[in-house]
Design an enzyme around this catalytic site. Structure first.
Site, PDB file in Angstrom:
ATOM      1  N   PRO A  18       0.786  -1.234   0.000  1.00 46.23           N
ATOM      2  CA  PRO A  18       0.000   0.000   0.000  1.00 46.23           C
ATOM      3  C   PRO A  18       0.821   1.288   0.000  1.00 46.23           C
ATOM      4  O   PRO A  18       0.263   2.359  -0.214  1.00 46.23           O
ATOM      5  CB  PRO A  18      -0.795  -0.114   1.306  1.00 46.23           C
ATOM      6  CG  PRO A  18       0.059  -0.957   2.184  1.00 46.23           C
ATOM      7  CD  PRO A  18       0.787  -1.910   1.295  1.00 46.23           C
ATOM      8  N   ASP A  41       2.626   1.713 -12.117  1.00 41.53           N
ATOM      9  CA  ASP A  41       1.693   2.827 -12.164  1.00 41.53           C
ATOM     10  C   ASP A  41       1.802   3.699 -10.933  1.00 41.53           C
ATOM     11  O   ASP A  41       2.763   3.601 -10.179  1.00 41.53           O
ATOM     12  CB  ASP A  41       0.264   2.369 -12.447  1.00 41.53           C
ATOM     13  CG  ASP A  41      -0.124   1.155 -11.653  1.00 41.53           C
ATOM     14  OD1 ASP A  41      -0.857   0.313 -12.180  1.00 41.53           O
ATOM     15  OD2 ASP A  41       0.324   1.042 -10.497  1.00 41.53           O
ATOM     16  N   LYS A  63      -1.420   5.132 -13.518  1.00 39.15           N
ATOM     17  CA  LYS A  63      -2.838   5.013 -13.211  1.00 39.15           C
ATOM     18  C   LYS A  63      -3.162   5.919 -12.051  1.00 39.15           C
ATOM     19  O   LYS A  63      -2.927   5.611 -10.907  1.00 39.15           O
ATOM     20  CB  LYS A  63      -3.161   3.574 -12.818  1.00 39.15           C
ATOM     21  CG  LYS A  63      -3.277   2.669 -13.978  1.00 39.15           C
ATOM     22  CD  LYS A  63      -4.217   1.561 -13.604  1.00 39.15           C
ATOM     23  CE  LYS A  63      -4.681   0.792 -14.792  1.00 39.15           C
ATOM     24  NZ  LYS A  63      -5.474  -0.353 -14.352  1.00 39.15           N
ATOM     25  N   GLY A  94       0.037  -1.331  -7.203  1.00 39.57           N
ATOM     26  CA  GLY A  94      -0.194  -0.932  -5.819  1.00 39.57           C
ATOM     27  C   GLY A  94      -1.027  -1.961  -5.068  1.00 39.57           C
ATOM     28  O   GLY A  94      -1.918  -2.585  -5.640  1.00 39.57           O
ATOM     29  N   GLY A  95      -0.726  -2.148  -3.791  1.00 39.65           N
ATOM     30  CA  GLY A  95      -1.507  -3.072  -2.964  1.00 39.65           C
ATOM     31  C   GLY A  95      -1.371  -4.488  -3.457  1.00 39.65           C
ATOM     32  O   GLY A  95      -0.273  -4.973  -3.717  1.00 39.65           O
ATOM     33  N   ILE A  99      -6.892  -7.263  -6.068  1.00 39.90           N
ATOM     34  CA  ILE A  99      -7.945  -6.531  -5.355  1.00 39.90           C
ATOM     35  C   ILE A  99      -8.098  -5.180  -6.046  1.00 39.90           C
ATOM     36  O   ILE A  99      -7.212  -4.323  -5.941  1.00 39.90           O
ATOM     37  CB  ILE A  99      -7.587  -6.315  -3.863  1.00 39.90           C
ATOM     38  CG1 ILE A  99      -7.399  -7.642  -3.128  1.00 39.90           C
ATOM     39  CG2 ILE A  99      -8.654  -5.455  -3.182  1.00 39.90           C
ATOM     40  CD1 ILE A  99      -8.674  -8.369  -2.774  1.00 39.90           C
ATOM     41  N   THR A 124      -2.845  -5.550   0.569  1.00 35.93           N
ATOM     42  CA  THR A 124      -3.840  -4.632   0.012  1.00 35.93           C
ATOM     43  C   THR A 124      -4.065  -3.453   0.968  1.00 35.93           C
ATOM     44  O   THR A 124      -3.808  -3.560   2.171  1.00 35.93           O
ATOM     45  CB  THR A 124      -5.140  -5.387  -0.294  1.00 35.93           C
ATOM     46  OG1 THR A 124      -6.010  -4.509  -1.009  1.00 35.93           O
ATOM     47  CG2 THR A 124      -5.843  -5.852   0.972  1.00 35.93           C
ATOM     48  N   ALA A 125      -4.511  -2.326   0.393  1.00 38.34           N
ATOM     49  CA  ALA A 125      -4.630  -1.092   1.182  1.00 38.34           C
ATOM     50  C   ALA A 125      -5.434  -1.291   2.469  1.00 38.34           C
ATOM     51  O   ALA A 125      -5.093  -0.735   3.520  1.00 38.34           O
ATOM     52  CB  ALA A 125      -5.268   0.004   0.334  1.00 38.34           C
ATOM     53  N   MET A 178     -11.609   3.475  -3.271  1.00 36.99           N
ATOM     54  CA  MET A 178     -11.924   4.438  -4.333  1.00 36.99           C
ATOM     55  C   MET A 178     -13.227   5.183  -4.073  1.00 36.99           C
ATOM     56  O   MET A 178     -13.957   5.508  -4.992  1.00 36.99           O
ATOM     57  CB  MET A 178     -12.044   3.714  -5.688  1.00 36.99           C
ATOM     58  CG  MET A 178     -10.801   2.957  -6.067  1.00 36.99           C
ATOM     59  SD  MET A 178     -11.024   1.955  -7.550  1.00 36.99           S
ATOM     60  CE  MET A 178     -11.937   0.562  -6.927  1.00 36.99           C
TER      61      MET A 178
HETATM   62  N1  SAH Z   1      -4.859  -2.972  -5.737  1.00 36.29           N
HETATM   63  C1  SAH Z   1      -4.941  -1.941  -4.744  1.00 36.29           C
HETATM   64  C2  SAH Z   1      -6.177  -1.100  -4.881  1.00 36.29           C
HETATM   65  C3  SAH Z   1      -6.243  -0.298  -6.132  1.00 36.29           C
HETATM   66  S1  SAH Z   1      -7.680   0.704  -6.233  1.00 36.29           S
HETATM   67  C4  SAH Z   1      -4.857  -2.571  -3.361  1.00 36.29           C
HETATM   68  O1  SAH Z   1      -4.904  -3.796  -3.241  1.00 36.29           O
HETATM   69  O2  SAH Z   1      -4.717  -1.850  -2.396  1.00 36.29           O
HETATM   70  C5  SAH Z   1      -7.091   2.244  -5.633  1.00 36.29           C
HETATM   71  C6  SAH Z   1      -7.715   2.543  -4.284  1.00 36.29           C
HETATM   72  O3  SAH Z   1      -7.028   1.819  -3.272  1.00 36.29           O
HETATM   73  C7  SAH Z   1      -7.617   3.972  -3.862  1.00 36.29           C
HETATM   74  O4  SAH Z   1      -8.653   4.737  -4.411  1.00 36.29           O
HETATM   75  C8  SAH Z   1      -7.767   3.859  -2.371  1.00 36.29           C
HETATM   76  O5  SAH Z   1      -9.109   3.688  -2.000  1.00 36.29           O
HETATM   77  C9  SAH Z   1      -7.050   2.569  -2.083  1.00 36.29           C
HETATM   78  N2  SAH Z   1      -5.661   2.782  -1.663  1.00 36.29           N
HETATM   79  C10 SAH Z   1      -4.550   2.389  -2.286  1.00 36.29           C
HETATM   80  N3  SAH Z   1      -3.457   2.740  -1.575  1.00 36.29           N
HETATM   81  C11 SAH Z   1      -3.911   3.364  -0.474  1.00 36.29           C
HETATM   82  C12 SAH Z   1      -3.286   3.952   0.653  1.00 36.29           C
HETATM   83  N4  SAH Z   1      -1.965   3.974   0.812  1.00 36.29           N
HETATM   84  N5  SAH Z   1      -4.081   4.499   1.607  1.00 36.29           N
HETATM   85  C13 SAH Z   1      -5.409   4.484   1.494  1.00 36.29           C
HETATM   86  N6  SAH Z   1      -6.040   3.951   0.444  1.00 36.29           N
HETATM   87  C14 SAH Z   1      -5.315   3.389  -0.524  1.00 36.29           C
END
Ligand code: SAH
Length: 512
Positions: A18, A41, A63, A94-95, A99, A124-125, A178
């Site tokens: 995250p 991204d 992205k 990311g994350g 997910i 994941t976040a 999101m």
């Molecule tokens: N695949 C990613 C999610 C991508 S969708 C995962 O598993 O985390 C993008 C959304 O993830 C953002 O709009 C937000 O809601 C959340 N997100 C990603 N990184 C974040 C962070 N560091 N803090 C809070 N929300 C986060």
């Protein structure tokens, strides 16, 4: 007919976690270190790219909410093309890739194209926010289920895919991704479908990073409060009875330097220790490298000395940089044989220099109690007859002359050999940082030597320096650096008591 050996490409779809770069998996980091190309991204932590080999291709497909640099089908095609060219590709996301990351679609495209791929999961976040904002997503007393929901859809749409009935009735924890732009609508749907207005809720922005912010309230109040606090993506909405646990469990936000923004002005190679220590205490560190180390103009004497270390009784190191460069060259010149160091004994001027020596599995025979040149001479005189002693000092091309002069005066035969030279440097985002300094948005700026002061003043301009000197706390590593700061019209609010990185960090921590 000869057949050419064909190299098979592969795509590793890797979850970057995250934000906190420490949250990537061991497997994910391995993939990054071994790749030929990385496709990344916006949310992926940029410093993770430091692990990618310099020779690898770096492709940004950006992205960011609403602004896609490459459309998804183009990204899919890019991955296929790179893999077909025989490359080991990392698709860094990311994350967790599966997910809300469209990692599923990318894997499908690779499978359809017959390209080899692997998926490396990530934190994941929701899990990052849960841990770092102190809200266990499940808890025996408060929540027995957790649901990850996209907040991307317009919840007022008739044909919504989100099972609002179920989310409204159940008692478990809900995490919306999101959704910060639609908090009102999301909370409204939950209220409409049976959740109480008093249900605890939190919004976590930039979870797991030093800039993490958490706003709490209830389903009735959270949208308003988040708006007032100016919360922007990336952020999550977390709903449920586990939210109040953070009063006890918000360890990350309780660290001593949490919320402080600190500029570090050392050279890129030297900044890491200071950076790590400050970050461990919770600060957000902004690097402003002002110098860069490069090889000396001529390496002839250096390489010659490296091949004949048996000529010397003592090696004296006055910086960790000198140790690293010098020892690397000694090994290089002697086929990697550590015995090249022979019988020469080693002195190190301070603890960081000592550690650098010890990393090469060499013992330090002498380290003065205080970290100044004069003390080295005094300490050496206690164990050795200085007259006729053969000493090598590998160091920066320009440095203070006190140490070699004193040794020579006592009869020692001293060779001073430059192993590196410093040249001025400036970060690419220098203007932005200066703007923030002028706006008073940075709490502290650190200086670890007179030359960092001089180089910094040169990089930002004397006038600017004088202007923000009053807006941000200036932290100096010791009296010599402080004097230089005063010469430029800046008064250090913080000065380390012992002139080390550790001492500087201690002084910053003590100053609130
Ligand atoms: N695949 C990613 C999610 C991508 S969708 C995962 O598993 O985390 C993008 C959304 O993830 C953002 O709009 C937000 O809601 C959340 N997100 C990603 N990184 C974040 C962070 N560091 N803090 C809070 N929300 C986060």
């Amino acid at each position: 007919m000869t057949r050419q050996k064909q190299q098979h490409g592969v795509v590793h779809i890797v979850g970057a976690g995250p934000g906190d770069p420490g949250l990537i998996t061991v497997r994910g980091l391995e993939c990054l270190r071994a790749c030929d190309a990385v496709v990344y991204d916006h949310l992926a932590q940029p410093s993770l790219l430091d692990a990618v080999p310099a020779s690898a291709e770096r492709i940004y497909v950006g992205k960011q909410a609403g602004r896609h640099t490459l459309r998804q089908p183009e990204i899919n095609r890019l991955l296929v093309r790179l893999a077909r060219a025989g490359k080991r590709v990392v698709r860094l996301k990311g994350g967790d890739p599966f997910i809300f990351g469209r990692g599923g679609e990318e894997a499908e495209a690779l499978a359809a194209a017959g390209v080899a791929y692997e998926v490396v999961p990530g934190v994941t976040a929701a899990l990052g926010a849960s841990a770092y904002a102190g809200m266990p997503l499940t808890h025996r007393d408060f929540a027995s289920s957790v649901t990850f929901v996209t907040g991307h859809e317009d919840p007022t749409q008739n044909e919504s895919d989100i099972p609002w009935e179920m989310l409204g009735r159940g008692g478990g924890t809900l995490v919306f991704y999101m959704g910060v732009g639609r908090l009102d609508a999301l909370c409204g749907q939950l209220l409409l479908h049976g959740r109480a207005g008093t249900t605890p809720a939190a919004v976590v922005e930039w979870a797991t990073l030093p800039r993490q912010r958490t706003v709490t309230g209830t389903l009735a109040t959270i949208a308003q409060r988040a708006k007032k606090a100016g919360i922007h993506p990336p952020a999550l909405l977390i709903v449920g009875a586990i939210v109040p646990l953070r009063k006890k469990l918000a360890w990350f936000e309780k660290r001593p330097l949490f919320g402080r923004r600190i500029v570090v002005t050392r050279s890129r190679t030297q900044a890491s220790e200071l950076r790590e220590r400050l970050e461990r205490l919770g600060a957000e560190v902004i690097e402003f490298p002002t110098i860069r180390l490069v090889p000396p103009r001529s390496e002839r004497r250096l390489r010659d000395a490296a091949r004949h270390l048996n000529r010397y009784d003592w090696l004296i190191f006055t910086s960790a940089n000198a140790v690293e460069r010098f020892c690397a060259i000694v090994l290089e010149e002697n086929g990697g044989d550590i015995r090249a160091f022979g019988r020469a004994r080693i002195a190190a001027i301070g603890p960081a220099t000592r550690q650098a020596v010890e990393r090469f599995r060499l013992a330090v025979a002498l380290q003065p109690a205080r970290y100044v040149a004069e003390e080295v001479v005094a300490a050496l005189a206690k164990t050795e007859i200085l007259d006729g002693l053969r000493v090598l000092i590998p160091r920066a091309e320009v440095a203070r002359e006190v140490l070699p002069e004193r040794l020579r005066k006592a009869g020692a035969r001293v060779d001073v050999i430059p192993v590196y030279r410093t040249v001025p440097d400036k970060p690419v985002n220098a203007r932005e940082i200066v703007k923030e300094l002028l706006a008073g948005k940075i709490d502290t700026i650190t200086f670890t030597s007179s030359s960092t002061v001089e180089n910094f003043v040169r990089a930002v301009g004397r006038k600017n320096f004088a202007r923000f000197a009053g807006k941000t706390k200036i932290a100096s590593i010791g009296p010599v650096t402080s004097k230089t700061l005063r010469d430029y019209g800046a008064c250090p609010a913080i000065e380390a008591r012992d002139y080390t990185i550790e001492g500087l960090v201690r002084a910053i921590k003590a100053q609130r």
